[in-house]
Design a protein around this motif. Structure first.
Motif, PDB file in Angstrom:
ATOM      1  N   PRO A   1       0.814  -1.216   0.000  1.00 27.76           N
ATOM      2  CA  PRO A   1       0.000   0.000   0.000  1.00 27.76           C
ATOM      3  C   PRO A   1       0.852   1.273   0.000  1.00 27.76           C
ATOM      4  N   PHE A   2       0.213   2.369  -0.383  1.00 33.35           N
ATOM      5  CA  PHE A   2       0.892   3.668  -0.464  1.00 33.35           C
ATOM      6  C   PHE A   2       0.289   4.648   0.548  1.00 33.35           C
ATOM      7  N   ASP A   3       1.152   5.522   1.066  1.00 31.18           N
ATOM      8  CA  ASP A   3       0.647   6.563   1.970  1.00 31.18           C
ATOM      9  C   ASP A   3      -0.109   7.623   1.182  1.00 31.18           C
ATOM     10  N   ALA A   4       0.382   7.873  -0.036  1.00 26.26           N
ATOM     11  CA  ALA A   4      -0.351   8.814  -0.903  1.00 26.26           C
ATOM     12  C   ALA A   4      -0.184   8.377  -2.341  1.00 26.26           C
ATOM     13  N   ILE A   5      -1.234   8.629  -3.124  1.00 26.51           N
ATOM     14  CA  ILE A   5      -1.179   8.390  -4.567  1.00 26.51           C
ATOM     15  C   ILE A   5      -1.547   9.701  -5.234  1.00 26.51           C
ATOM     16  N   ILE A   6      -0.710  10.106  -6.176  1.00 25.88           N
ATOM     17  CA  ILE A   6      -0.894  11.394  -6.830  1.00 25.88           C
ATOM     18  C   ILE A   6      -1.053  11.106  -8.324  1.00 25.88           C
ATOM     19  N   VAL A   7      -2.137  11.582  -8.903  1.00 26.08           N
ATOM     20  CA  VAL A   7      -2.401  11.322 -10.322  1.00 26.08           C
ATOM     21  C   VAL A   7      -2.210  12.635 -11.072  1.00 26.08           C
ATOM     22  N   THR A   8      -1.307  12.629 -12.063  1.00 24.17           N
ATOM     23  CA  THR A   8      -0.987  13.887 -12.740  1.00 24.17           C
ATOM     24  C   THR A   8      -1.563  13.924 -14.159  1.00 24.17           C
ATOM     25  N   ALA A   9      -2.733  13.296 -14.322  1.00 28.52           N
ATOM     26  CA  ALA A   9      -3.496  13.375 -15.562  1.00 28.52           C
ATOM     27  C   ALA A   9      -4.968  13.373 -15.145  1.00 28.52           C
ATOM     28  N   GLY A  10      -5.825  13.966 -16.000  1.00 27.70           N
ATOM     29  CA  GLY A  10      -7.221  14.162 -15.613  1.00 27.70           C
ATOM     30  C   GLY A  10      -8.081  12.919 -15.829  1.00 27.70           C
ATOM     31  N   ALA A  11      -8.789  12.498 -14.777  1.00 27.58           N
ATOM     32  CA  ALA A  11      -9.585  11.266 -14.831  1.00 27.58           C
ATOM     33  C   ALA A  11     -11.075  11.593 -14.991  1.00 27.58           C
ATOM     34  N   PRO A  12     -11.832  10.704 -15.674  1.00 26.35           N
ATOM     35  CA  PRO A  12     -13.279  10.886 -15.770  1.00 26.35           C
ATOM     36  C   PRO A  12     -13.985  10.536 -14.454  1.00 26.35           C
ATOM     37  N   SER A  13     -13.369   9.649 -13.681  1.00 23.85           N
ATOM     38  CA  SER A  13     -13.928   9.218 -12.388  1.00 23.85           C
ATOM     39  C   SER A  13     -12.768   8.627 -11.575  1.00 23.85           C
ATOM     40  N   VAL A  14     -13.067   8.253 -10.357  1.00 21.87           N
ATOM     41  CA  VAL A  14     -11.979   7.780  -9.483  1.00 21.87           C
ATOM     42  C   VAL A  14     -11.685   6.303  -9.744  1.00 21.87           C
ATOM     43  N   PRO A  15     -10.459   5.950 -10.120  1.00 22.18           N
ATOM     44  CA  PRO A  15     -10.130   4.536 -10.322  1.00 22.18           C
ATOM     45  C   PRO A  15     -10.162   3.768  -8.997  1.00 22.18           C
TER      46      PRO A  15
ATOM     47  N   ILE B   1      -6.236  13.495  -6.948  1.00 21.37           N
ATOM     48  CA  ILE B   1      -6.527  13.195  -8.350  1.00 21.37           C
ATOM     49  C   ILE B   1      -7.441  14.253  -8.975  1.00 21.37           C
ATOM     50  N   PRO B   2      -7.060  14.760 -10.162  1.00 22.25           N
ATOM     51  CA  PRO B   2      -7.962  15.684 -10.862  1.00 22.25           C
ATOM     52  C   PRO B   2      -9.066  14.891 -11.573  1.00 22.25           C
ATOM     53  N   VAL B   3     -10.325  15.214 -11.268  1.00 25.93           N
ATOM     54  CA  VAL B   3     -11.470  14.495 -11.840  1.00 25.93           C
ATOM     55  C   VAL B   3     -12.393  15.482 -12.548  1.00 25.93           C
ATOM     56  N   GLY B   4     -12.775  15.144 -13.780  1.00 25.07           N
ATOM     57  CA  GLY B   4     -13.686  16.028 -14.514  1.00 25.07           C
ATOM     58  C   GLY B   4     -13.785  15.601 -15.956  1.00 25.07           C
ATOM     59  N   ASP B   5     -14.027  16.585 -16.863  1.00 19.05           N
ATOM     60  CA  ASP B   5     -14.070  16.242 -18.289  1.00 19.05           C
ATOM     61  C   ASP B   5     -12.665  16.434 -18.877  1.00 19.05           C
ATOM     62  N   THR B   6     -12.538  16.370 -20.209  1.00 17.12           N
ATOM     63  CA  THR B   6     -11.188  16.441 -20.785  1.00 17.12           C
ATOM     64  C   THR B   6     -10.660  17.882 -20.823  1.00 17.12           C
ATOM     65  N   GLU B   7     -11.518  18.870 -20.555  1.00  7.40           N
ATOM     66  CA  GLU B   7     -11.071  20.276 -20.567  1.00  7.40           C
ATOM     67  C   GLU B   7     -10.609  20.737 -19.182  1.00  7.40           C
ATOM     68  N   ARG B   8     -11.430  20.473 -18.176  1.00  9.12           N
ATOM     69  CA  ARG B   8     -11.178  20.972 -16.817  1.00  9.12           C
ATOM     70  C   ARG B   8     -11.464  19.899 -15.797  1.00  9.12           C
ATOM     71  N   GLN B   9     -10.703  19.934 -14.717  1.00 10.27           N
ATOM     72  CA  GLN B   9     -10.936  18.957 -13.661  1.00 10.27           C
ATOM     73  C   GLN B   9     -10.818  19.620 -12.301  1.00 10.27           C
ATOM     74  N   ARG B  10     -11.506  19.040 -11.344  1.00 16.10           N
ATOM     75  CA  ARG B  10     -11.415  19.495  -9.960  1.00 16.10           C
ATOM     76  C   ARG B  10     -10.420  18.596  -9.241  1.00 16.10           C
ATOM     77  N   MET B  11      -9.454  19.198  -8.537  1.00 16.61           N
ATOM     78  CA  MET B  11      -8.505  18.366  -7.773  1.00 16.61           C
ATOM     79  C   MET B  11      -9.231  17.821  -6.556  1.00 16.61           C
ATOM     80  N   MET B  12      -9.310  16.505  -6.484  1.00 16.23           N
ATOM     81  CA  MET B  12     -10.036  15.843  -5.406  1.00 16.23           C
ATOM     82  C   MET B  12      -9.040  15.146  -4.483  1.00 16.23           C
ATOM     83  N   ILE B  13      -9.390  15.108  -3.214  1.00 15.32           N
ATOM     84  CA  ILE B  13      -8.579  14.339  -2.258  1.00 15.32           C
ATOM     85  C   ILE B  13      -9.493  13.287  -1.623  1.00 15.32           C
TER      86      ILE B  13
END
Ligand code: SAM
Length: 204
Positions: free
Chosen positions: A134-148, A163-175
C-alpha cells in the motif's frame, strides 16, 4: 520560479520551496525550452504530453507534505519525471508509472543520470502498482473521468489519493482520504490536465 510560487501563489511550505530550488527543471525539458524552463508554464515533452506547470506540481506536493513527513508515494503519469524528482528530493520513497514507452525511457535515463532512487514502471497506472502497495499517498498527474477503484484499494490506512477528476477540458482536484473502511472526499481547486488514459480512465 520559487518567488512566483511563494509570492503569487502563496505556496508557503519551505520544504517544498527548497525542493524546487534543488531540482533543476531545465534538465526535464528539451534544450529548446531551457531559456524559459523556470517560467510558470507547462511545456511539451513529446508524444502530445506536457511537463506540468510548476504551480500545479507545488500545489499537489504541498498536499502531501502537509499530511506526511515521510512515506511511500505512488505517482501516476511520470511524464518528464519532474514531479517524481521533487518528491524524491523531499525524502519520500517514490514509485511512478507511465503508459507511453518513449516517455518512460526518457524518464528512466534522467533518473539514472541524476542518481535518483525512483521506482519506475511502464504500464497502465489506472490499475496502480499492486506489488508495491500500500501507499501513503497516490498522486495522479493526468485528468480522470472518475476515481479509479484500484487506486483507492492500494491506499494505506490514513492514505490519500490526490486526483484531478472532470471532463477532458477541466478537472477538480479531489482528495480521497481513507480511514478504516471509510473514504472521505474533499474538493479543491480547478486545473486542466491531459487525459488519464487506461482501463479505469478515459478510453484510448
Ligand atoms: N508528472 C509529470 C511531470 O512531472 O512531468 C506530468 C504528467 S503529464 C501532465 C501526464 C502524464 O500522464 C503523461 O505523461 C501521460 O502519458 C501519463 N498518463 C496518462 N494516462 C496514464 C496511465 N493510465 N498510466 C500512466 N501514465 C498515464
Amino acid at each position: 520560479m520559487v518567488e512566483t510560487l511563494r509570492v503569487d501563489y502563496g505556496i508557503s511550505d519551505e520544504r517544498v520551496l527548497q525542493a524546487f530550488l534543488k531540482v533543476k527543471r531545465h534538465l526535464f525539458v528539451d534544450t529548446m525550452f531551457w531559456d524559459s524552463a523556470y517560467e510558470d508554464s507547462p511545456f511539451p515533452i513529446g508524444s502530445n504530453q506536457t511537463i506540468s506547470q510548476p504551480y500545479t506540481v507545488a500545489y499537489m506536493t504541498s498536499i502531501i507534505t502537509k499530511h506526511y513527513q515521510t512515506g511511500k508515494i505512488l505517482e501516476i503519469g511520470t511524464g518528464s519525471g519532474f514531479q517524481a524528482a521533487i518528491l524524491c528530493e523531499l525524502g519520500y520513497r517514490v514509485c511512478t508509472v507511465e503508459r507511453i514507452d518513449l516517455l518512460y525511457q526518457k524518464a528512466k535515463r534522467i533518473f539514472e543520470q541524476l542518481r535518483l532512487r525512483i521506482a519506475l514502471r511502464y504500464g497502465d497506472g489506472t490499475l496502480g502498482w499492486s506489488e508495491m502497495a500500500p501507499f501513503d499517498a497516490i498522486i495522479v498527474t493526468a485528468g480522470a473521468p472518475s476515481v479509479p477503484h484500484s487506486l483507492l484499494e492500494q491506499l494505506n490506512e490514513d492514505g490519500r489519493l490526490i486526483i484531478p477528476v472532470g471532463d477532458t477540458e477541466r478537472q477538480r482536484m479531489m482528495i480521497y482520504h481513507r480511514q478504516g473502511d471509510t473514504i472521505y472526499e474533499t474538493k479543491t481547486n480547478t486545473f486542466a490536465f491531459v487525459p488519464l488514459i487506461g482501463r479505469e480512465g478515459w478510453n484510448k
